[in-house]
Design a protein around this motif. Sequence first.
Motif, short mmCIF file in Angstrom:
data_model
loop_
_atom_site.label_atom_id
_atom_site.label_comp_id
_atom_site.label_asym_id
_atom_site.label_seq_id
_atom_site.Cartn_x
_atom_site.Cartn_y
_atom_site.Cartn_z
N MET A 1 0.70 -1.21 0.12
CA MET A 1 0.03 0.09 0.23
C MET A 1 0.84 1.46 0.04
O MET A 1 1.89 1.32 0.73
CB MET A 1 -0.91 0.07 1.26
N SER A 2 0.49 2.20 -0.95
CA SER A 2 1.41 3.34 -0.80
C SER A 2 0.71 4.56 0.14
O SER A 2 -0.58 4.55 0.28
CB SER A 2 1.46 4.08 -2.25
N TYR A 3 1.32 5.34 0.74
CA TYR A 3 0.80 6.47 1.36
C TYR A 3 1.24 7.73 0.77
O TYR A 3 2.21 8.06 0.33
CB TYR A 3 1.37 6.17 2.95
N THR A 4 0.42 8.84 1.37
CA THR A 4 0.78 10.25 0.95
C THR A 4 1.37 10.69 2.12
O THR A 4 0.76 10.79 3.16
CB THR A 4 -0.65 10.78 0.79
N LEU A 5 2.55 11.33 1.88
CA LEU A 5 3.58 11.80 2.77
C LEU A 5 3.58 13.40 2.73
O LEU A 5 3.62 13.81 1.65
CB LEU A 5 5.05 11.34 2.85
N LEU A 6 3.10 14.08 3.87
CA LEU A 6 2.96 15.31 3.68
C LEU A 6 4.09 16.18 4.72
O LEU A 6 4.40 15.55 5.93
CB LEU A 6 1.45 15.86 4.24
N THR A 7 4.42 17.24 4.56
CA THR A 7 5.42 18.07 5.40
C THR A 7 4.19 18.64 6.54
O THR A 7 2.93 18.82 6.06
CB THR A 7 6.01 19.14 4.77
N ALA A 8 4.69 19.30 7.32
CA ALA A 8 3.63 20.09 8.33
C ALA A 8 3.14 21.18 7.58
O ALA A 8 1.63 21.30 7.62
CB ALA A 8 4.42 20.62 9.62
N GLU A 9 3.69 21.91 6.58
CA GLU A 9 3.16 22.94 5.91
C GLU A 9 1.89 22.45 5.06
O GLU A 9 0.81 23.03 5.11
CB GLU A 9 4.38 23.70 5.04
N GLN A 10 2.10 21.37 4.46
CA GLN A 10 1.23 20.56 3.48
C GLN A 10 0.21 20.04 4.32
O GLN A 10 -1.13 20.22 4.04
CB GLN A 10 1.71 19.58 2.57
N LEU A 11 0.12 19.60 5.32
CA LEU A 11 -0.79 19.24 6.36
C LEU A 11 -1.65 20.19 6.98
O LEU A 11 -2.75 20.01 7.02
CB LEU A 11 -0.43 18.34 7.68
N SER A 12 -1.23 21.40 7.20
CA SER A 12 -1.81 22.59 7.65
C SER A 12 -3.02 23.03 6.74
O SER A 12 -3.74 23.78 7.19
CB SER A 12 -0.95 23.61 8.13
N LYS A 13 -2.73 22.58 5.44
CA LYS A 13 -3.60 23.03 4.44
C LYS A 13 -4.85 22.27 4.31
O LYS A 13 -5.89 22.47 3.66
CB LYS A 13 -2.91 23.28 3.06
N ARG A 14 -4.50 21.07 5.13
CA ARG A 14 -5.73 20.13 5.01
C ARG A 14 -6.42 20.12 6.23
O ARG A 14 -7.56 19.65 6.38
CB ARG A 14 -5.10 18.85 4.74
N VAL A 15 -5.92 20.34 7.42
CA VAL A 15 -6.48 20.35 8.68
C VAL A 15 -6.66 21.61 9.24
O VAL A 15 -5.87 22.30 8.92
CB VAL A 15 -5.84 19.44 9.68
N PRO A 16 -7.47 22.07 10.08
CA PRO A 16 -7.61 23.47 10.84
C PRO A 16 -6.70 23.75 11.75
O PRO A 16 -6.80 24.21 12.87
CB PRO A 16 -9.08 23.42 11.13
N TYR A 17 -5.35 23.34 11.52
CA TYR A 17 -4.26 23.77 12.29
C TYR A 17 -3.12 24.57 11.73
O TYR A 17 -2.74 23.90 10.60
CB TYR A 17 -3.81 22.74 13.16
N CYS A 18 -2.74 25.36 12.34
CA CYS A 18 -1.20 26.27 11.78
C CYS A 18 -0.19 24.98 11.83
O CYS A 18 -0.03 24.24 12.67
CB CYS A 18 -1.06 27.52 12.32
N THR A 19 0.94 25.47 10.85
CA THR A 19 1.97 24.58 10.80
C THR A 19 2.79 24.45 12.05
O THR A 19 2.93 23.50 12.70
CB THR A 19 3.06 25.14 9.74
N ARG A 20 3.00 25.50 12.82
CA ARG A 20 3.45 25.60 14.29
C ARG A 20 2.75 24.63 15.10
O ARG A 20 3.43 23.97 15.91
CB ARG A 20 3.93 27.01 14.75
N HIS A 21 1.44 24.60 15.37
CA HIS A 21 0.73 23.93 16.16
C HIS A 21 0.77 22.38 16.04
O HIS A 21 0.80 21.77 16.85
CB HIS A 21 -0.90 24.35 16.06
N ILE A 22 1.09 22.01 14.68
CA ILE A 22 1.33 20.74 14.17
C ILE A 22 2.69 20.23 14.65
O ILE A 22 2.93 19.28 15.31
CB ILE A 22 0.88 20.55 12.66
N ARG A 23 3.76 21.02 14.16
CA ARG A 23 5.01 20.51 14.94
C ARG A 23 5.08 20.57 16.23
O ARG A 23 5.88 19.62 16.95
CB ARG A 23 6.09 21.48 14.12
#
Length: 77
Positions: A1-23
């Motif tokens: 199975m392949s997975y989509t790997l995202l940086t914190a910046e990319q993830l922040s565009k998909r969920v309602p959290y800023c990059t710093r909060h994710i990290r």
Amino acid sequence: MSYTLLTAEQLSKRVPYCTRHIRDYLKDRIFIEGYHYVRTPGGRRIFFVWERIESDLMNSFTKGGSIPMTSGGYFNG
């Protein structure tokens, strides 16, 4: 199975959290290393596994479930 790997910046565009909060908060308290995110050899870069994060988020919304925490507990939102 392949997975989509995202940086914190990319993830922040998909969920309602800023990059710093994710990290700074989610990575250490909500997401589990090896399941929700992986590190590159040497540990300098972190990539988040979108399919697993999305699955846990959807389960928490639709079933009233929780997101597992690294400490063994669950995050209920």
